[in-house]
Design a protein around this motif. Structure first.
Motif, short mmCIF file in Angstrom:
data_model
loop_
_atom_site.label_atom_id
_atom_site.label_comp_id
_atom_site.label_asym_id
_atom_site.label_seq_id
_atom_site.Cartn_x
_atom_site.Cartn_y
_atom_site.Cartn_z
N GLY A 1 0.84 -1.19 0.00
CA GLY A 1 0.00 0.00 0.00
C GLY A 1 0.87 1.25 0.00
O GLY A 1 1.80 1.39 -0.80
N ASN A 2 0.62 2.16 0.93
CA ASN A 2 1.41 3.38 1.05
C ASN A 2 2.63 3.21 1.95
O ASN A 2 3.37 4.16 2.16
CB ASN A 2 0.52 4.51 1.60
CG ASN A 2 -0.57 4.91 0.64
OD1 ASN A 2 -0.37 4.90 -0.57
ND2 ASN A 2 -1.73 5.27 1.16
N LEU A 3 2.82 2.01 2.49
CA LEU A 3 3.94 1.75 3.39
C LEU A 3 5.10 1.16 2.60
O LEU A 3 4.91 0.42 1.64
CB LEU A 3 3.51 0.76 4.49
CG LEU A 3 2.31 1.19 5.34
CD1 LEU A 3 1.89 0.05 6.27
CD2 LEU A 3 2.65 2.44 6.16
N SER A 4 6.31 1.50 3.00
CA SER A 4 7.49 0.95 2.33
C SER A 4 8.57 0.65 3.36
O SER A 4 8.65 1.29 4.41
CB SER A 4 8.01 1.91 1.27
OG SER A 4 8.43 3.13 1.84
N ASN A 5 9.43 -0.31 3.04
CA ASN A 5 10.47 -0.76 3.95
C ASN A 5 11.74 -1.07 3.16
O ASN A 5 11.83 -2.12 2.52
CB ASN A 5 9.99 -2.00 4.71
CG ASN A 5 11.03 -2.51 5.70
OD1 ASN A 5 11.83 -1.74 6.21
ND2 ASN A 5 11.02 -3.80 5.95
N PRO A 6 12.74 -0.16 3.18
CA PRO A 6 14.02 -0.47 2.53
C PRO A 6 14.71 -1.61 3.29
O PRO A 6 14.81 -1.56 4.51
CB PRO A 6 14.81 0.84 2.65
CG PRO A 6 13.79 1.88 2.97
CD PRO A 6 12.72 1.19 3.75
N THR A 7 15.16 -2.61 2.58
CA THR A 7 15.79 -3.75 3.24
C THR A 7 16.66 -4.51 2.24
O THR A 7 16.96 -3.99 1.16
CB THR A 7 14.71 -4.68 3.86
OG1 THR A 7 15.35 -5.69 4.65
CG2 THR A 7 13.84 -5.33 2.80
N GLU A 8 17.06 -5.71 2.60
CA GLU A 8 17.84 -6.56 1.71
C GLU A 8 17.18 -7.93 1.61
O GLU A 8 16.54 -8.39 2.56
CB GLU A 8 19.27 -6.72 2.24
CG GLU A 8 20.04 -5.41 2.29
CD GLU A 8 21.41 -5.57 2.94
OE1 GLU A 8 21.71 -6.70 3.41
OE2 GLU A 8 22.17 -4.59 2.97
N VAL A 9 17.35 -8.56 0.46
CA VAL A 9 16.84 -9.91 0.27
C VAL A 9 17.93 -10.78 -0.35
O VAL A 9 18.80 -10.28 -1.07
CB VAL A 9 15.57 -9.97 -0.62
CG1 VAL A 9 14.42 -9.19 -0.01
CG2 VAL A 9 15.87 -9.47 -2.03
N ASN A 10 17.87 -12.05 -0.05
CA ASN A 10 18.74 -13.04 -0.68
C ASN A 10 17.94 -13.82 -1.72
O ASN A 10 16.85 -14.30 -1.43
CB ASN A 10 19.29 -14.02 0.36
CG ASN A 10 20.35 -13.41 1.24
OD1 ASN A 10 21.10 -12.53 0.80
ND2 ASN A 10 20.43 -13.85 2.48
N VAL A 11 18.49 -13.92 -2.91
CA VAL A 11 17.89 -14.72 -3.97
C VAL A 11 18.73 -15.97 -4.16
O VAL A 11 19.94 -15.90 -4.36
CB VAL A 11 17.81 -13.95 -5.30
CG1 VAL A 11 17.24 -14.85 -6.40
CG2 VAL A 11 16.95 -12.70 -5.14
N GLU A 12 18.09 -17.13 -4.04
CA GLU A 12 18.74 -18.40 -4.35
C GLU A 12 18.13 -18.92 -5.64
O GLU A 12 17.40 -18.20 -6.32
CB GLU A 12 18.55 -19.37 -3.18
CG GLU A 12 19.12 -18.82 -1.86
CD GLU A 12 18.80 -19.68 -0.65
OE1 GLU A 12 18.41 -20.85 -0.84
OE2 GLU A 12 18.94 -19.18 0.47
N GLU A 13 18.43 -20.14 -6.02
CA GLU A 13 17.85 -20.68 -7.25
C GLU A 13 16.34 -20.83 -7.08
O GLU A 13 15.87 -21.66 -6.31
CB GLU A 13 18.46 -22.05 -7.57
CG GLU A 13 19.79 -21.99 -8.29
CD GLU A 13 19.76 -21.25 -9.61
OE1 GLU A 13 18.72 -21.30 -10.31
OE2 GLU A 13 20.76 -20.60 -9.93
N LYS A 14 15.59 -19.97 -7.78
CA LYS A 14 14.13 -20.01 -7.78
C LYS A 14 13.55 -19.87 -6.37
O LYS A 14 12.50 -20.45 -6.06
CB LYS A 14 13.61 -21.29 -8.45
CG LYS A 14 14.04 -21.41 -9.91
CD LYS A 14 13.40 -22.59 -10.59
CE LYS A 14 13.81 -22.66 -12.05
NZ LYS A 14 13.20 -23.80 -12.76
#
Length: 275
Positions: A223-236
């Protein structure tokens, strides 16, 4: 904007309802700068002629159908995202043609007659490499002739960026290499996907593509909320580096800003991506 799904069963009905229009033609996956140039050109012509602007796209991807499903297509966005952006760009009618083997076998002349002339197209606009009809034999140089002189044609030349043609393929290539920070130069925006978060795992919605494995700086929006952060992507699969606040549970979107590292810490828990 009106969205119309067309197949052979309902084609005659929509032909009978069609109003004279200028039409932009293409698959338009990602709606990058090249696609937008085609649509902006068609909109300008439509305004000059005092007519409505239509866009015709196709689904599923022609390469998937013509390869009998053997070629996997990594879509950049679902049809719902296309609808939203096309509406913002001033399109009046969005035609989505069912692409199947019967449609693919149409002669160039038959395609132009059934899907352009009889849908009241008086001016067609497309990128320089647009093709149509069986085995892609039709092109913009012959479209006016195939219409019996009824349809005028405008060809939009390729749009260049970083020394290459802006295309859906070059965007997919950058995603596959994890170069998400380069995508605004091609898309005009950061790449964004929609998914679901249940407090433990992400589930990617259909018709989006994850970038290459690695750690990424992202913004998660709800919605109108946002959260800067980090994510890890693995295979799929992908997951947040740190725990998300509870208000993020449910439908959300992820904006991909930058690849921080191509290496992902090993984890015992693999979070599967749906779709």
């Amino acid at each position: 904007m009106e969205t119309i799904y067309i197949n052979r069963d309902n084609l005659a009905d929509w032909q009978g309802r069609a109003n004279a229009c200028v039409m932009a033609l293409g698959f338009f996956d990602g709606l990058h700068f090249g696609h937008r140039e085609v649509i902006k050109t068609a909109l300008r012509i439509a305004k000059e002629k005092g007519m409505q602007l239509a866009v015709m796209s196709f689904f599923p991807h022609p390469k998937s159908v013509l390869s009998n499903g053997e070629k996997q297509i990594d879509y950049l966005m679902p049809l719902s995202d296309k609808e939203k952006i096309l509406c913002e760009l001033g399109v009046d009618t969005f035609y989505i043609v069912e692409f199947n083997r019967e449609f693919a076998s149409l002669s160039p002349e038959q395609y132009v007659m059934d899907y352009l002339v009889k849908l009241a197209v008086i001016h067609a606009v497309a990128g320089f490499d647009f093709s149509y009809g069986s085995k892609g034999k039709g092109n913009l140089e012959r479209l006016k002739r195939d219409s019996g002189g009824i349809i005028d044609v405008t060809k939009v030349e390729k749009v260049m960026c970083r020394g290459e043609k802006v295309s859906s393929s070059c965007i997919r290539e950058r995603l596959s290499e994890g170069n998400v920070e380069e995508l605004p130069d091609f898309l005009g925006r950061y790449y964004e996907v929609e998914c679901k978060w249940d407090g433990q795992s992400f589930k990617l919605n259909p018709y989006y593509t994850l970038p290459a494995p690695g750690k990424y700086a992202v913004t998660i929006r709800k919605g109108n909320l946002s959260n800067p952060t980090e994510v890890n992507v693995e295979e799929k699969s992908f997951k947040p580096v740190t725990k998300l606040p509870t208000y993020m549970i449910g439908e959300l979107s992820i904006v991909w800003h930058q690849c921080i590292s191509e290496e992902v810490p090993s984890s015992r828990t693999i979070i599967k991506v749906g779709g």
